[in-house]
Enzyme design. Structure first.
Site, PDB file in Angstrom:
ATOM      1  N   THR A  98      30.983  24.734  35.266  1.00 34.36           N
ATOM      2  CA  THR A  98      30.454  26.079  35.046  1.00 34.36           C
ATOM      3  C   THR A  98      29.787  26.185  33.677  1.00 34.36           C
ATOM      4  OG1 THR A  98      32.211  27.009  36.413  1.00 34.36           O
ATOM      5  CG2 THR A  98      31.054  28.519  34.941  1.00 34.36           C
ATOM      6  N   THR A  99      30.479  25.699  32.644  1.00 33.29           N
ATOM      7  CA  THR A  99      29.966  25.770  31.281  1.00 33.29           C
ATOM      8  C   THR A  99      28.708  24.937  31.122  1.00 33.29           C
ATOM      9  OG1 THR A  99      32.266  26.001  30.571  1.00 33.29           O
ATOM     10  CG2 THR A  99      30.651  25.599  28.850  1.00 33.29           C
TER      11      THR A  99
ATOM     12  N   TYR B 198      29.965  32.208  47.806  1.00 26.55           N
ATOM     13  CA  TYR B 198      29.099  33.128  48.552  1.00 26.55           C
ATOM     14  C   TYR B 198      29.483  33.189  50.030  1.00 26.55           C
ATOM     15  CZ  TYR B 198      25.248  35.899  50.238  1.00 26.55           C
ATOM     16  OH  TYR B 198      24.524  36.893  50.828  1.00 26.55           O
TER      17      TYR B 198
ATOM     18  N   TYR C  90      39.048  22.979  41.885  1.00 22.08           N
ATOM     19  CA  TYR C  90      38.700  23.988  40.888  1.00 22.08           C
ATOM     20  C   TYR C  90      38.809  25.356  41.534  1.00 22.08           C
ATOM     21  CZ  TYR C  90      35.777  26.257  37.247  1.00 22.08           C
ATOM     22  OH  TYR C  90      35.290  27.062  36.253  1.00 22.08           O
TER      23      TYR C  90
ATOM     24  N   ARG D 226      34.559  33.781  40.034  1.00 17.73           N
ATOM     25  CA  ARG D 226      33.161  33.384  40.204  1.00 17.73           C
ATOM     26  C   ARG D 226      32.809  33.124  41.670  1.00 17.73           C
ATOM     27  NH1 ARG D 226      29.871  31.814  35.873  1.00 17.73           N
ATOM     28  NH2 ARG D 226      30.913  31.895  33.854  1.00 17.73           N
TER      29      ARG D 226
ATOM     30  N   LYS E   4      42.374  22.573  38.629  1.00 20.84           N
ATOM     31  CA  LYS E   4      42.047  23.407  37.478  1.00 20.84           C
ATOM     32  C   LYS E   4      42.281  24.834  37.919  1.00 20.84           C
ATOM     33  CE  LYS E   4      38.333  25.006  34.446  1.00 20.84           C
ATOM     34  NZ  LYS E   4      36.897  24.950  34.114  1.00 20.84           N
TER      35      LYS E   4
ATOM     36  N   ILE F 229      41.197  22.377  30.698  1.00 25.61           N
ATOM     37  CA  ILE F 229      39.763  22.106  30.772  1.00 25.61           C
ATOM     38  C   ILE F 229      39.118  23.290  30.070  1.00 25.61           C
ATOM     39  CG2 ILE F 229      37.773  21.795  32.283  1.00 25.61           C
ATOM     40  CD1 ILE F 229      39.652  20.380  34.260  1.00 25.61           C
TER      41      ILE F 229
END
Length: 293
Positions: free
Chosen positions: A46-47, A109, A135, A140, A163, A205
Site C-alpha cells: 500500500t505504502t 471492490y 494482508y 481499504r 499482516k 510491517i
C-alpha cells in the site's frame, strides 16, 4: 518458512519529476534501512503505491529491491488482485525476481465471501513456492479475513503469516488463540505494535520505519528480549509522529516526511496529491519534535 522477526519497512516507491520510478533513490533508501537495523523490506505494498504501478513497473521495482538488498534482509513483494488470475500471474512474476516472500492483499471492490477468500489464497499459494503473508486491511479493501478463515488457511504449507491491519486487537487475540504457532502475526498498525506483540506477534510491517527505522526495530527487539519498559518508551514516544504520518491518506505524509529528510521520495501518482498546508505544518512539527529534521 518463517520470513522475519522484527521490523519490516513498508517502503515507499520514490518517483522522479516525470513520474517514473526513481530506482537509484530506492536503492539508497534500502541501504539506509538495512544500515539502521530494518529486518525486512516490503516492496510494492500500500505504502509503495502499487495500485498505480503497471505490472511491468511493479516487477521492475521488486527486482530493484531484490538486487539492492543483495540477500542482507528478506524482500517481500506486494501482490494479489481483485482478479484471482491476475493475482496469480503477479505472484509468479514476483517469485521470478528472487523475492523471498509475498504479501498478498485480499480482493477489493468486488470482494468475495470467506469461502471465496480461502479459494483465492489457495490459488495464490499454489502458483508459487515461496512463503505468503496474508494482508487483512478491511479499511481499504472492504473485506476482513475472519479468524476461522486464517485457521483454515494454516493448512496450506506456504501460507505462513498474516499482516493484521484491522485495528481490532480482539480479532488478533482470536487468531492467535485459534492458530498458535501455525501462523506468524505482524502488526499493520504502527500505534499498536506492542499490543500485538503482547499477543504473540512476531513484528510489524511498518510505515513509521521509513523515517525512524532504528527506533522501530529497537521497539520490537526490546519487547521480544524482555525490556518491556524500553519498548513502551519507544512506542509512546513515537505516537505523535505516527499521528502525523497518518494525518492524511498513507503514503502522502510519509513521502512528505522523507522529502523533509532529503531522501528524494518525490511526488505521488493521482489520485494521491500533496498535503494541505495545515497538515504539512503538523507533520513538520512532529518530525522536528522527534528530532528527524
Amino acid at each position: 518458512m518463517a520470513l522475519f522477526t522484527g521490523s519490516g519497512v513498508a517502503i515507499v516507491t520514490p518517483f522522479k519529476e516525470d513520474g517514473s520510478v526513481n530506482f537509484s533513490a530506492l536503492e539508497r533508501m534500502i541501504d539506509f534501512q538495512i544500515a539502521n537495523g530494518t529486518d525486512a523490506i516490503i516492496i510494492c505494498g500500500t505504502t509503495g503505491e502499487a495500485s498505480t504501478l503497471s505490472d511491468d513497473e511493479q516487477i521492475d521495482t521488486i527486482s530493484c529491491a531484490v538486487k539492492a538488498a543483495a540477500g542482507r534482509v528478506p524482500v517481500i513483494a506486494g501482490a494479489g488482485s481483485n482478479d484471482t488470475k491476475h493475482g496469480c500471474e503477479l505472484c509468479r512474476r514476483s517469485e521470478k525476481t528472487g523475492a523471498d516472500g509475498l504479501l498478498i492483499v485480499t480482493p477489493y471492490y468486488n470482494k468475495t465471501t470467506q469461502k471465496g477468500l480461502i479459494e483465492y489464497y489457495k490459488a495464490m499459494a499454489g502458483s508459487v513456492n515461496i512463503p505468503i503473508i496474508m494482508y487483512s486491511v478491511a479499511g481499504r479493501t472492504g473485506l476482513n479475513i475472519a479468524p476461522s478463515t486464517v485457521k483454515a488457511l494454516t493448512e496450506v504449507d506456504n501460507i505462513v503469516a498474516i499482516k493484521e491491519a484491522s485495528g481490532n486487537l480482539s480479532q488478533v487475540a482470536e487468531i492467535a488463540a485459534l492458530c498458535g504457532d501455525d501462523i506468524d502475526i505482524y502488526s499493520g498498525n504502527d500505534d499498536q505494535i506492542l499490543p500485538l506483540l503482547s499477543l504473540g506477534g512476531k513484528g510489524v510491517i511498518s510505515v513509521l520505519a521509513n523515517v525512524a527505522p532504528k527506533d522501530t526495530h529497537d521497539m520490537v527487539t526490546k519487547f521480544l528480549e524482555g525490556d518491556v519498559k524500553g519498548a513502551i518508551k519507544l512506542q509512546l514516544g513515537a505516537i505523535d509522529l505516527i499521528k502525523g504520518l497518518f494525518c492524511e491518506v498513507n503514503p502522502i505524509p510519509v513521502k512528505a516526511a522523507l522529502n523533509m529528510m532529503g531522501m528524494e521520495a518525490g511526488g505521488y501518482r493521482a489520485p494521491l496529491t500533496t498535503m494541505t498546508d495545515e497538515n504539512y505544518k503538523k507533520l513538520e512539527k512532529a518530525m522536528k519534535d522527534y528530532g528527524l529534521v
